[in-house]
Design a protein around this motif. Structure first.
Motif, short mmCIF file in Angstrom:
data_model
loop_
_atom_site.label_atom_id
_atom_site.label_comp_id
_atom_site.label_asym_id
_atom_site.label_seq_id
_atom_site.Cartn_x
_atom_site.Cartn_y
_atom_site.Cartn_z
N GLY A 52 43.90 34.29 42.57
CA GLY A 52 44.03 35.14 43.74
C GLY A 52 43.78 36.60 43.41
N ALA A 53 43.49 37.39 44.45
CA ALA A 53 43.12 38.80 44.25
C ALA A 53 44.25 39.63 43.66
CB ALA A 53 42.67 39.40 45.57
N SER A 54 45.49 39.19 43.80
CA SER A 54 46.63 39.95 43.26
C SER A 54 47.34 39.19 42.15
CB SER A 54 47.62 40.29 44.38
OG SER A 54 48.11 39.11 44.99
N ASN A 55 46.64 38.21 41.58
CA ASN A 55 47.24 37.38 40.53
C ASN A 55 46.54 37.59 39.19
OD1 ASN A 55 47.42 35.54 43.28
ND2 ASN A 55 49.30 35.53 42.08
N THR A 56 46.99 36.84 38.18
CA THR A 56 46.47 37.01 36.83
C THR A 56 45.90 35.71 36.30
OG1 THR A 56 48.13 38.72 36.37
CG2 THR A 56 47.07 37.70 34.46
N ASP A 72 43.06 45.20 37.71
CA ASP A 72 41.76 45.06 37.04
C ASP A 72 41.84 45.50 35.59
OD1 ASP A 72 40.07 43.89 38.98
OD2 ASP A 72 40.03 45.79 40.07
N ALA A 73 42.90 45.03 34.91
CA ALA A 73 43.10 45.34 33.49
C ALA A 73 43.14 44.04 32.69
CB ALA A 73 44.39 46.12 33.28
N MET A 74 42.57 44.10 31.48
CA MET A 74 42.62 42.95 30.57
C MET A 74 43.54 43.28 29.40
SD MET A 74 39.49 40.93 28.66
CE MET A 74 39.08 40.03 30.16
N SER A 75 44.39 42.33 29.03
CA SER A 75 45.34 42.56 27.94
C SER A 75 45.32 41.41 26.95
CB SER A 75 46.76 42.75 28.48
OG SER A 75 47.19 41.58 29.17
N PHE A 76 45.77 41.71 25.73
CA PHE A 76 45.76 40.73 24.64
C PHE A 76 47.15 40.64 24.01
CE2 PHE A 76 41.55 42.35 25.25
CZ PHE A 76 40.70 41.26 25.06
N ARG A 77 47.64 39.41 23.84
CA ARG A 77 48.91 39.17 23.17
C ARG A 77 48.65 38.60 21.79
NH1 ARG A 77 53.30 34.72 25.30
NH2 ARG A 77 53.57 36.26 26.94
#
Length: 223
Positions: free
Chosen positions: A43-47, A71-76
């Protein structure tokens, strides 16, 4: 063949022989004779997530996440979120989820930690470690370390050495081989005092009478 499940449990999409691919990455293979890929649509507001786990449990040691609301990408890594974040403007944060919080000139890459922090450039023996600055694709300035038996640090303008710090603590202006605590070198042939390009100029902007600009030479420490 659209989808293949071989007798070893490997899955191939667009290939009938997923086992022919690298054994570290052939559990699920997508093959296309042109460009290929896999899409995670939320969804547009989901991850959307791509997760890594080393056991049969709910723990996610590694994770790649794309947050559509920001609109951000993150790494764990090692079960800790947001080790690296790339925000919607392309700014990169290491140890921070908001790399764009500094001025726009300084926020392209931000390294943040609660203790000591830094960036290391580890060059090989007899090689060059460099931090370069360019203008519209043209190299302008760089900070360079010559990784030799006697390493030196220099500031260079478009390939020309302007300032050098050698491994003995000597400083050179206009020379890469200072032979004193401060060495100034220039090939200028100018003889005009107004246009002198070689030397040291000391100015005092206070024009009050009896105020001077000076150089003091002393053989003892001054309190």
């Amino acid at each position: 063949t659209r989808v293949t499940f071989d007798n070893g449990g490997l899955v191939g999409v667009g290939t009938a022989s997923p086992s022919s691919y690298n054994s570290n990455t052939n559990n699920f293979v997508i093959r296309d004779s042109g460009s290929g890929g896999m899409t995670v649509s939320t969804g547009a507001s989901n991850t959307g997530y791509y997760a890594f786990n080393d056991g049969e449990d709910t723990t996610l040691e590694g994770l790649i996440a794309y947050n559509h609301s920001t609109d951000a990408m993150s790494f764990r890594t090692n079960s800790v979120d947001d080790r690296v974040v790339i925000d919607s403007s392309g700014n990169v944060g290491i140890g921070t989820t908001a790399p764009g919080t500094y001025t726009s000139v300084q926020s392209n890459l931000e390294v943040k930690t609660s203790g000591h922090g830094g960036i290391a450039i580890n060059a090989g023996t007899d090689s060059l470690g460099m931090l370069a600055f360019a203008q519209n694709g043209t190299h302008r300035w760089s900070v360079e370390m010559e990784n030799t038996a006697t390493p030196s640090l220099s500031f260079n303008e478009a390939g020309t050495t302007r300032v050098t710090f050698d491994n003995g603590g000597n400083v050179g202006l206009g020379t890469a081989a200072p032979n004193a605590r401060l060495t100034i070198s220039d090939s200028s042939s100018s003889t005009s005092a107004a246009n002198h390009e070689t030397g040291i100029r000391i100015s005092n902007t206070d024009t009050t009478a009896n105020n001077w600009a000076s150089v003091v030479f002393d053989s003892a420490a001054v309190a």
